[in-house]
Scaffold this motif. Structure first.
Motif, PDB file in Angstrom:
ATOM      1  N   ASP A   1      64.895  31.579  16.994  1.00  0.00           N
ATOM      2  CA  ASP A   1      63.903  30.648  17.153  1.00  0.00           C
ATOM      3  C   ASP A   1      62.927  30.940  18.398  1.00  0.00           C
ATOM      4  N   THR A   2      61.857  31.376  18.213  1.00  0.00           N
ATOM      5  CA  THR A   2      60.930  31.598  19.256  1.00  0.00           C
ATOM      6  C   THR A   2      60.411  30.245  20.105  1.00  0.00           C
ATOM      7  N   ASP A   3      60.228  29.222  19.380  1.00  0.00           N
ATOM      8  CA  ASP A   3      60.144  27.870  19.861  1.00  0.00           C
ATOM      9  C   ASP A   3      61.017  27.531  21.175  1.00  0.00           C
TER      10      ASP A   3
ATOM     11  N   MET B   1      59.631  34.413  35.680  1.00  0.00           N
ATOM     12  CA  MET B   1      58.677  35.701  35.406  1.00  0.00           C
ATOM     13  C   MET B   1      59.264  36.306  34.123  1.00  0.00           C
ATOM     14  N   LYS B   2      60.766  36.605  34.164  1.00  0.00           N
ATOM     15  CA  LYS B   2      61.194  37.234  32.917  1.00  0.00           C
ATOM     16  C   LYS B   2      61.073  36.416  31.666  1.00  0.00           C
ATOM     17  N   MET B   3      60.946  35.095  31.701  1.00  0.00           N
ATOM     18  CA  MET B   3      60.747  34.204  30.603  1.00  0.00           C
ATOM     19  C   MET B   3      59.325  34.315  30.157  1.00  0.00           C
ATOM     20  N   GLU B   4      58.332  34.372  30.995  1.00  0.00           N
ATOM     21  CA  GLU B   4      56.941  34.379  30.585  1.00  0.00           C
ATOM     22  C   GLU B   4      56.538  35.792  30.223  1.00  0.00           C
ATOM     23  N   ARG B   5      57.227  36.906  30.778  1.00  0.00           N
ATOM     24  CA  ARG B   5      56.970  38.238  29.982  1.00  0.00           C
ATOM     25  C   ARG B   5      57.445  38.180  28.549  1.00  0.00           C
ATOM     26  N   THR B   6      58.589  37.374  28.240  1.00  0.00           N
ATOM     27  CA  THR B   6      59.230  37.420  26.991  1.00  0.00           C
ATOM     28  C   THR B   6      58.176  36.545  26.301  1.00  0.00           C
ATOM     29  N   VAL B   7      57.573  35.737  26.678  1.00  0.00           N
ATOM     30  CA  VAL B   7      56.731  34.845  25.724  1.00  0.00           C
ATOM     31  C   VAL B   7      55.443  35.268  25.553  1.00  0.00           C
ATOM     32  N   TYR B   8      55.007  36.226  26.459  1.00  0.00           N
ATOM     33  CA  TYR B   8      53.950  37.078  26.219  1.00  0.00           C
ATOM     34  C   TYR B   8      54.103  38.027  25.209  1.00  0.00           C
ATOM     35  N   THR B   9      55.320  38.569  25.026  1.00  0.00           N
ATOM     36  CA  THR B   9      55.542  39.442  23.941  1.00  0.00           C
ATOM     37  C   THR B   9      55.683  38.781  22.816  1.00  0.00           C
ATOM     38  N   ILE B  10      56.101  37.485  22.655  1.00  0.00           N
ATOM     39  CA  ILE B  10      56.129  36.881  21.380  1.00  0.00           C
ATOM     40  C   ILE B  10      54.835  36.480  21.037  1.00  0.00           C
TER      41      ILE B  10
ATOM     42  N   HIS C   1      62.356  41.240  13.992  1.00  0.00           N
ATOM     43  CA  HIS C   1      63.509  42.141  14.605  1.00  0.00           C
ATOM     44  C   HIS C   1      63.093  43.166  15.641  1.00  0.00           C
ATOM     45  N   VAL C   2      61.887  43.504  15.388  1.00  0.00           N
ATOM     46  CA  VAL C   2      61.174  44.546  16.451  1.00  0.00           C
ATOM     47  C   VAL C   2      61.098  43.767  17.692  1.00  0.00           C
ATOM     48  N   ILE C   3      60.682  42.446  17.673  1.00  0.00           N
ATOM     49  CA  ILE C   3      60.473  41.782  18.832  1.00  0.00           C
ATOM     50  C   ILE C   3      61.589  41.397  19.615  1.00  0.00           C
ATOM     51  N   ALA C   4      62.563  41.236  18.643  1.00  0.00           N
ATOM     52  CA  ALA C   4      64.183  40.922  19.373  1.00  0.00           C
ATOM     53  C   ALA C   4      64.502  42.385  19.994  1.00  0.00           C
ATOM     54  N   HIS C   5      64.042  43.668  19.614  1.00  0.00           N
ATOM     55  CA  HIS C   5      64.551  44.764  20.064  1.00  0.00           C
ATOM     56  C   HIS C   5      63.665  44.856  21.415  1.00  0.00           C
ATOM     57  N   VAL C   6      62.554  44.564  21.410  1.00  0.00           N
ATOM     58  CA  VAL C   6      61.594  44.831  22.475  1.00  0.00           C
ATOM     59  C   VAL C   6      62.236  43.745  23.582  1.00  0.00           C
ATOM     60  N   VAL C   7      62.534  42.667  23.453  1.00  0.00           N
ATOM     61  CA  VAL C   7      63.281  41.641  24.160  1.00  0.00           C
ATOM     62  C   VAL C   7      64.293  42.133  24.984  1.00  0.00           C
TER      63      VAL C   7
ATOM     64  N   VAL D   1      59.855  50.664  31.479  1.00  0.00           N
ATOM     65  CA  VAL D   1      58.959  50.028  30.643  1.00  0.00           C
ATOM     66  C   VAL D   1      58.386  51.006  29.602  1.00  0.00           C
ATOM     67  N   ASP D   2      58.635  50.851  28.111  1.00  0.00           N
ATOM     68  CA  ASP D   2      58.162  51.585  27.230  1.00  0.00           C
ATOM     69  C   ASP D   2      56.621  51.262  27.377  1.00  0.00           C
ATOM     70  N   GLU D   3      55.910  52.581  27.202  1.00  0.00           N
ATOM     71  CA  GLU D   3      54.318  52.305  27.493  1.00  0.00           C
ATOM     72  C   GLU D   3      53.820  51.636  26.265  1.00  0.00           C
ATOM     73  N   GLY D   4      54.648  51.496  25.196  1.00  0.00           N
ATOM     74  CA  GLY D   4      53.874  50.818  24.041  1.00  0.00           C
ATOM     75  C   GLY D   4      54.022  49.248  23.967  1.00  0.00           C
ATOM     76  N   PHE D   5      54.875  48.692  25.189  1.00  0.00           N
ATOM     77  CA  PHE D   5      55.086  47.391  25.085  1.00  0.00           C
ATOM     78  C   PHE D   5      55.066  46.969  26.442  1.00  0.00           C
ATOM     79  N   PHE D   6      54.588  45.691  26.568  1.00  0.00           N
ATOM     80  CA  PHE D   6      54.353  44.996  27.951  1.00  0.00           C
ATOM     81  C   PHE D   6      55.999  44.111  28.101  1.00  0.00           C
ATOM     82  N   CYS D   7      56.746  44.491  29.147  1.00  0.00           N
ATOM     83  CA  CYS D   7      57.980  43.785  29.286  1.00  0.00           C
ATOM     84  C   CYS D   7      57.607  42.680  30.453  1.00  0.00           C
TER      85      CYS D   7
END
Length: 183
Positions: A101-103, A142-151, A161-167, A177-183
């Motif tokens: 759950d992303t909420d 800050m970690k949580m805000e980066r995760t919310v940004y990704t979501i 499932h890719v979001i979960a992998h990135v997080v 940091v993978d160049e394709g994703f903001f962490c």
């Protein structure tokens, strides 16, 4: 736990609480952290000072009322609630990483942000111990805000499932940091 708090309260009868608080402060903070996290999991809200104080009084039992000592101090309450941010960060990122759950992640992030604002406004960060916990709270936020940004921003571009992998990857190694994703 009930026995320990009851014993402490009995020993503090007629004594200056602040003279001995360091002896049991860590245990009190852990209790506050655990109790506030449990309350959050049940209600998705923060618990107030009075509720925690009342719970401590109940744990101490009716015999302990005669000592008139309140074990909960403002500093211990702030320190215990400050530790809550780490639990909420693990809960939030874990909920996204599990793909559930992303909420939950967004709500927990908002709660930690509210804690951050409250600590800044209270001026409690001038206390050395609180200042240390405050910096951890800020890192968790800050970690949580980066995760919310990704979501929110990247989530529409990729399957769940890719979001979960990135997080998960961001959480494992923040410096790589993978160049394709903001962490």
């Amino acid at each position: 736990m009930q026995i320990q708090f009851k014993a402490i309260k009995a020993e503090m009868k007629g004594e200056d609480l602040y003279q001995y608080i360091r002896a049991f402060s860590a245990g009190l903070q852990e209790f506050i952290e655990a109790y506030t996290f449990l309350y959050y999991l049940k209600s998705k809200d923060l618990i107030g000072w009075e509720q925690v104080e009342n719970t401590l009084e109940v744990l101490c039992g009716p015999d302990a009322e005669e000592s008139q000592v309140k074990l909960l101090t403002p500093t211990e309450f702030v320190l215990g609630v400050g530790d809550l941010s780490g639990e909420l960060m693990r809960y939030a990122i874990g909920s996204v990483a599990a793909g559930t759950d992303t909420d939950d992640c967004i709500n927990a992030t908002n709660t930690v942000r509210d804690l951050y604002v409250a600590m800044v406004q209270s001026g409690a960060i001038r206390v050395r111990e609180v200042a240390r916990k405050f910096s951890v709270l800020k890192q968790s936020m800050m970690k949580m805000e980066r995760t919310v940004y990704t979501i929110k921003v990247r989530g529409s571009e990729m399957p769940r499932h890719v979001i979960a992998h990135v997080v998960n990857e961001c959480e494992r190694d923040e410096n790589d940091v993978d160049e394709g994703f903001f962490c």
